[in-house]
Design a protein around this motif. Structure first.
Motif, PDB file in Angstrom:
ATOM      1  N   ARG A 146      63.463  97.319   6.092  1.00 36.27           N
ATOM      2  CA  ARG A 146      62.680  97.718   4.927  1.00 36.27           C
ATOM      3  C   ARG A 146      62.190  96.529   4.101  1.00 36.27           C
ATOM      4  NH1 ARG A 146      66.160 101.727   6.200  1.00 36.27           N
ATOM      5  NH2 ARG A 146      65.521 103.880   5.777  1.00 36.27           N
ATOM      6  N   LEU A 147      62.676  95.336   4.430  1.00 35.51           N
ATOM      7  CA  LEU A 147      62.282  94.156   3.674  1.00 35.51           C
ATOM      8  C   LEU A 147      60.888  93.693   4.085  1.00 35.51           C
ATOM      9  CD1 LEU A 147      65.536  91.988   3.821  1.00 35.51           C
ATOM     10  CD2 LEU A 147      64.672  93.269   1.862  1.00 35.51           C
ATOM     11  N   PRO A 148      60.112  93.142   3.140  1.00 35.32           N
ATOM     12  CA  PRO A 148      58.854  92.505   3.532  1.00 35.32           C
ATOM     13  C   PRO A 148      59.134  91.308   4.417  1.00 35.32           C
ATOM     14  CG  PRO A 148      59.359  92.054   1.222  1.00 35.32           C
ATOM     15  CD  PRO A 148      60.361  93.069   1.682  1.00 35.32           C
ATOM     16  N   GLU A 149      58.176  90.969   5.246  1.00 34.34           N
ATOM     17  CA  GLU A 149      58.381  89.908   6.240  1.00 34.34           C
ATOM     18  C   GLU A 149      58.814  88.595   5.603  1.00 34.34           C
ATOM     19  OE1 GLU A 149      56.113  88.475  10.295  1.00 34.34           O
ATOM     20  OE2 GLU A 149      54.910  88.789   8.498  1.00 34.34           O
ATOM     21  N   ARG A 150      58.280  88.262   4.440  1.00 35.47           N
ATOM     22  CA  ARG A 150      58.601  86.976   3.812  1.00 35.47           C
ATOM     23  C   ARG A 150      60.050  86.912   3.343  1.00 35.47           C
ATOM     24  NH1 ARG A 150      58.575  87.535  -1.703  1.00 35.47           N
ATOM     25  NH2 ARG A 150      57.646  89.471  -2.501  1.00 35.47           N
ATOM     26  N   LEU A 151      60.693  88.063   3.168  1.00 31.85           N
ATOM     27  CA  LEU A 151      62.104  88.085   2.792  1.00 31.85           C
ATOM     28  C   LEU A 151      63.012  88.274   4.003  1.00 31.85           C
ATOM     29  CD1 LEU A 151      62.047  90.251  -0.466  1.00 31.85           C
ATOM     30  CD2 LEU A 151      62.035  87.752  -0.246  1.00 31.85           C
ATOM     31  N   ARG A 152      62.450  88.735   5.093  1.00 32.02           N
ATOM     32  CA  ARG A 152      63.240  88.973   6.308  1.00 32.02           C
ATOM     33  C   ARG A 152      63.371  87.715   7.150  1.00 32.02           C
ATOM     34  NH1 ARG A 152      61.914  93.823  10.665  1.00 32.02           N
ATOM     35  NH2 ARG A 152      63.519  93.276  12.199  1.00 32.02           N
ATOM     36  N   TYR A 153      62.318  86.874   7.112  1.00 28.05           N
ATOM     37  CA  TYR A 153      62.287  85.681   7.959  1.00 28.05           C
ATOM     38  C   TYR A 153      62.387  84.410   7.122  1.00 28.05           C
ATOM     39  CZ  TYR A 153      60.896  88.627  11.863  1.00 28.05           C
ATOM     40  OH  TYR A 153      60.882  89.584  12.852  1.00 28.05           O
ATOM     41  N   MET A 154      63.012  83.402   7.706  1.00 28.87           N
ATOM     42  CA  MET A 154      63.091  82.092   7.073  1.00 28.87           C
ATOM     43  C   MET A 154      61.704  81.442   7.072  1.00 28.87           C
ATOM     44  SD  MET A 154      66.824  80.815   8.466  1.00 28.87           S
ATOM     45  CE  MET A 154      67.461  82.100   9.548  1.00 28.87           C
ATOM     46  N   PRO A 155      61.497  80.410   6.229  1.00 26.89           N
ATOM     47  CA  PRO A 155      60.123  79.917   5.992  1.00 26.89           C
ATOM     48  C   PRO A 155      59.344  79.526   7.241  1.00 26.89           C
ATOM     49  CG  PRO A 155      61.593  79.066   4.312  1.00 26.89           C
ATOM     50  CD  PRO A 155      62.456  79.785   5.296  1.00 26.89           C
ATOM     51  N   MET A 156      59.895  78.680   8.104  1.00 27.52           N
ATOM     52  CA  MET A 156      59.125  78.242   9.275  1.00 27.52           C
ATOM     53  C   MET A 156      58.751  79.418  10.181  1.00 27.52           C
ATOM     54  SD  MET A 156      60.073  75.553  12.295  1.00 27.52           S
ATOM     55  CE  MET A 156      59.008  75.414  13.726  1.00 27.52           C
ATOM     56  N   PRO A 157      59.698  80.291  10.557  1.00 26.54           N
ATOM     57  CA  PRO A 157      59.326  81.446  11.375  1.00 26.54           C
ATOM     58  C   PRO A 157      58.293  82.344  10.700  1.00 26.54           C
ATOM     59  CG  PRO A 157      61.683  81.101  11.462  1.00 26.54           C
ATOM     60  CD  PRO A 157      61.160  80.183  10.411  1.00 26.54           C
ATOM     61  N   PHE A 158      58.445  82.543   9.387  1.00 29.04           N
ATOM     62  CA  PHE A 158      57.484  83.390   8.669  1.00 29.04           C
ATOM     63  C   PHE A 158      56.076  82.831   8.791  1.00 29.04           C
ATOM     64  CE2 PHE A 158      55.135  83.920   4.629  1.00 29.04           C
ATOM     65  CZ  PHE A 158      54.831  85.269   4.743  1.00 29.04           C
ATOM     66  N   HIS A 159      55.918  81.544   8.539  1.00 26.81           N
ATOM     67  CA  HIS A 159      54.589  80.941   8.584  1.00 26.81           C
ATOM     68  C   HIS A 159      54.058  80.885  10.021  1.00 26.81           C
ATOM     69  CE1 HIS A 159      54.310  80.014   4.366  1.00 26.81           C
ATOM     70  NE2 HIS A 159      55.496  79.426   4.386  1.00 26.81           N
ATOM     71  N   ALA A 160      54.935  80.679  11.005  1.00 24.44           N
ATOM     72  CA  ALA A 160      54.494  80.667  12.401  1.00 24.44           C
ATOM     73  C   ALA A 160      53.986  82.044  12.816  1.00 24.44           C
ATOM     74  CB  ALA A 160      55.644  80.224  13.311  1.00 24.44           C
ATOM     75  N   ARG A 161      54.696  83.080  12.416  1.00 25.22           N
ATOM     76  CA  ARG A 161      54.280  84.440  12.748  1.00 25.22           C
ATOM     77  C   ARG A 161      52.952  84.777  12.062  1.00 25.22           C
ATOM     78  NH1 ARG A 161      58.068  88.105  14.498  1.00 25.22           N
ATOM     79  NH2 ARG A 161      57.303  89.697  13.031  1.00 25.22           N
ATOM     80  N   LYS A 162      52.818  84.359  10.821  1.00 25.52           N
ATOM     81  CA  LYS A 162      51.585  84.604  10.071  1.00 25.52           C
ATOM     82  C   LYS A 162      50.406  83.880  10.724  1.00 25.52           C
ATOM     83  CE  LYS A 162      49.922  84.436   5.276  1.00 25.52           C
ATOM     84  NZ  LYS A 162      50.284  84.010   3.892  1.00 25.52           N
ATOM     85  N   ALA A 163      50.618  82.635  11.117  1.00 27.66           N
ATOM     86  CA  ALA A 163      49.552  81.853  11.761  1.00 27.66           C
ATOM     87  C   ALA A 163      49.164  82.467  13.105  1.00 27.66           C
ATOM     88  CB  ALA A 163      50.009  80.414  11.948  1.00 27.66           C
ATOM     89  N   ALA A 164      50.139  82.958  13.860  1.00 24.31           N
ATOM     90  CA  ALA A 164      49.850  83.573  15.156  1.00 24.31           C
ATOM     91  C   ALA A 164      49.003  84.827  14.979  1.00 24.31           C
ATOM     92  CB  ALA A 164      51.153  83.903  15.880  1.00 24.31           C
ATOM     93  N   ARG A 165      49.280  85.605  13.950  1.00 25.94           N
ATOM     94  CA  ARG A 165      48.478  86.800  13.705  1.00 25.94           C
ATOM     95  C   ARG A 165      47.043  86.429  13.327  1.00 25.94           C
ATOM     96  NH1 ARG A 165      53.184  88.636  11.184  1.00 25.94           N
ATOM     97  NH2 ARG A 165      52.351  88.144   9.113  1.00 25.94           N
ATOM     98  N   ARG A 166      46.892  85.388  12.516  1.00 26.90           N
ATOM     99  CA  ARG A 166      45.550  84.939  12.139  1.00 26.90           C
ATOM    100  C   ARG A 166      44.773  84.491  13.377  1.00 26.90           C
ATOM    101  NH1 ARG A 166      47.896  82.277   7.520  1.00 26.90           N
ATOM    102  NH2 ARG A 166      47.762  80.291   8.669  1.00 26.90           N
ATOM    103  N   LEU A 167      45.451  83.756  14.265  1.00 28.46           N
ATOM    104  CA  LEU A 167      44.797  83.274  15.475  1.00 28.46           C
ATOM    105  C   LEU A 167      44.374  84.433  16.366  1.00 28.46           C
ATOM    106  CD1 LEU A 167      43.919  80.930  17.264  1.00 28.46           C
ATOM    107  CD2 LEU A 167      46.254  80.862  18.195  1.00 28.46           C
ATOM    108  N   ARG A 168      45.250  85.426  16.510  1.00 29.82           N
ATOM    109  CA  ARG A 168      44.889  86.594  17.325  1.00 29.82           C
ATOM    110  C   ARG A 168      43.711  87.325  16.717  1.00 29.82           C
ATOM    111  NH1 ARG A 168      50.515  87.349  17.532  1.00 29.82           N
ATOM    112  NH2 ARG A 168      50.388  89.152  16.132  1.00 29.82           N
ATOM    113  N   GLY A 169      43.674  87.429  15.385  1.00 28.33           N
ATOM    114  CA  GLY A 169      42.558  88.078  14.721  1.00 28.33           C
ATOM    115  C   GLY A 169      41.250  87.328  14.952  1.00 28.33           C
ATOM    116  N   LEU A 170      41.328  85.998  14.900  1.00 31.22           N
ATOM    117  CA  LEU A 170      40.141  85.180  15.136  1.00 31.22           C
ATOM    118  C   LEU A 170      39.653  85.346  16.573  1.00 31.22           C
ATOM    119  CD1 LEU A 170      38.116  83.026  14.217  1.00 31.22           C
ATOM    120  CD2 LEU A 170      39.822  81.293  14.827  1.00 31.22           C
ATOM    121  N   GLU A 171      40.582  85.364  17.523  1.00 34.38           N
ATOM    122  CA  GLU A 171      40.200  85.514  18.919  1.00 34.38           C
ATOM    123  C   GLU A 171      39.536  86.866  19.165  1.00 34.38           C
ATOM    124  OE1 GLU A 171      43.955  84.876  20.770  1.00 34.38           O
ATOM    125  OE2 GLU A 171      43.690  82.697  20.945  1.00 34.38           O
ATOM    126  N   ARG A 172      40.056  87.934  18.529  1.00 34.59           N
ATOM    127  CA  ARG A 172      39.448  89.252  18.685  1.00 34.59           C
ATOM    128  C   ARG A 172      38.040  89.263  18.096  1.00 34.59           C
ATOM    129  NH1 ARG A 172      44.757  91.173  17.481  1.00 34.59           N
ATOM    130  NH2 ARG A 172      44.190  91.362  15.259  1.00 34.59           N
TER     131      ARG A 172
END
Length: 285
Positions: free
Chosen positions: A254-280
């Motif tokens: 139930r936690l938002p992603e930024r509270l569930r994940y530590m900083p580096m993983p959170f930002h890596a996951r966020k960047a990966a989603r942005r990249l997938r969005g750009l590719e689409r």
């Protein structure tokens, strides 16, 4: 090295960066240091007593780089091996050890698989048989990144559990380092950089968090390990741990992603989603 780095879609990508992994960080170190070679190396070279927060941060940064660093994870695996090359010596019983001894290096890595399974059994959703096989396949993939000798990694998850039980019964010992790790965690030291107004409050907070950490660490250790370390654990203790585990398992999703994940993983996951969005977007343009 011909090994695929981790990325979105892998189980490690989904779980390795969660804060809840800290619930088994202490027990992982206890299990690892019960191996005599690892216990001796940690006792003579590690800063877990002098700088526990720094050691934890460095360990987390390395782990997160393996999983979320893409090709950088491969370089981190190589750096870690180079870092451990000079670590060798003679333990208190006169036994020679080297940090890169194949069996010891494998145990440090493979014991984390058991900790992931235990974490999800107590504080999440237990893995199905297929999920456990998938996680173990990824563990072997990570082992290749860390250059764990292939011969030291059981090929199947079924063989892993036989290996694990044999290690606990025949190889692990109540090493002084493992017992010291347990003692140290009961008095959680003040985090560096804590603002001055909060330092006076740390004594009771540190003592309380240390006792909780110790309780969770002892409780999540395999019963055969607790017996080997002579750690008492009652049915009442187990019920309390199960209650805590259910509460954590209900809260985490139930936690938002930024509270569930530590900083580096959170930002890596966020960047990966942005990249997938750009590719689409580029494919549909």
């Amino acid at each position: 090295m011909d090994v695929e780095p981790f990325g979105p879609g892998s189980l490690h990508w989904e779980t390795a960066g969660e804060y809840r992994n800290l619930l088994v960080a202490g027990s992982a170190l206890v299990l690892q240091t019960m191996h005599p070679a690892v216990g001796a190396a940690v006792a003579q070279y590690s800063t877990y007593k002098e700088d526990p927060w720094g050691r934890l941060n460095r360990t987390l940064a390395s782990i997160h780089t393996w999983v979320y660093g893409g090709a950088g994870g491969l370089a981190e695996g190589e750096r870690l091996r180079e870092l451990h090359k000079p670590i060798s010596g003679v333990d208190e019983q006169g036994r020679c050890y080297h940090a890169l001894n194949g069996a010891a290096w494998a145990w440090v890595h493979l014991s984390l698989f058991e900790r992931f399974v235990t974490l999800n059994r107590y504080f999440g959703t237990p893995y199905t048989e297929d999920g456990e096989r998938r996680l173990y396949a990824e563990t072997r993939q990570l082992g290749a990144i860390l250059r764990v000798p292939e011969r030291e990694m059981p090929p199947t998850v079924e063989e892993f559990w036989s290996y694990f039980d044999e290690m606990v019964a025949e190889r692990l010992e109540p090493h002084p380092t493992a017992l010291d790790v347990l003692a140290v965690m009961r008095g959680t030291p003040m985090p560096p950089g804590l603002p001055r107004p909060l330092r006076r409050l740390w004594a009771p907070v540190g003592a309380g968090s240390g006792e909780i950490n110790y309780f969770v660490t002892v409780g999540t250790l395999p019963p055969a390990v607790r017996e080997k370390l002579d750690l008492p654990w009652s049915a009442r203790d187990e019920r309390r741990l199960r209650h805590l585990g259910r509460a954590v398992a209900m809260l985490i999703p139930r936690l938002p992603e930024r509270l569930r994940y530590m900083p580096m993983p959170f930002h890596a996951r966020k960047a990966a989603r942005r990249l997938r969005g750009l590719e689409r977007a580029l494919r549909s343009a």
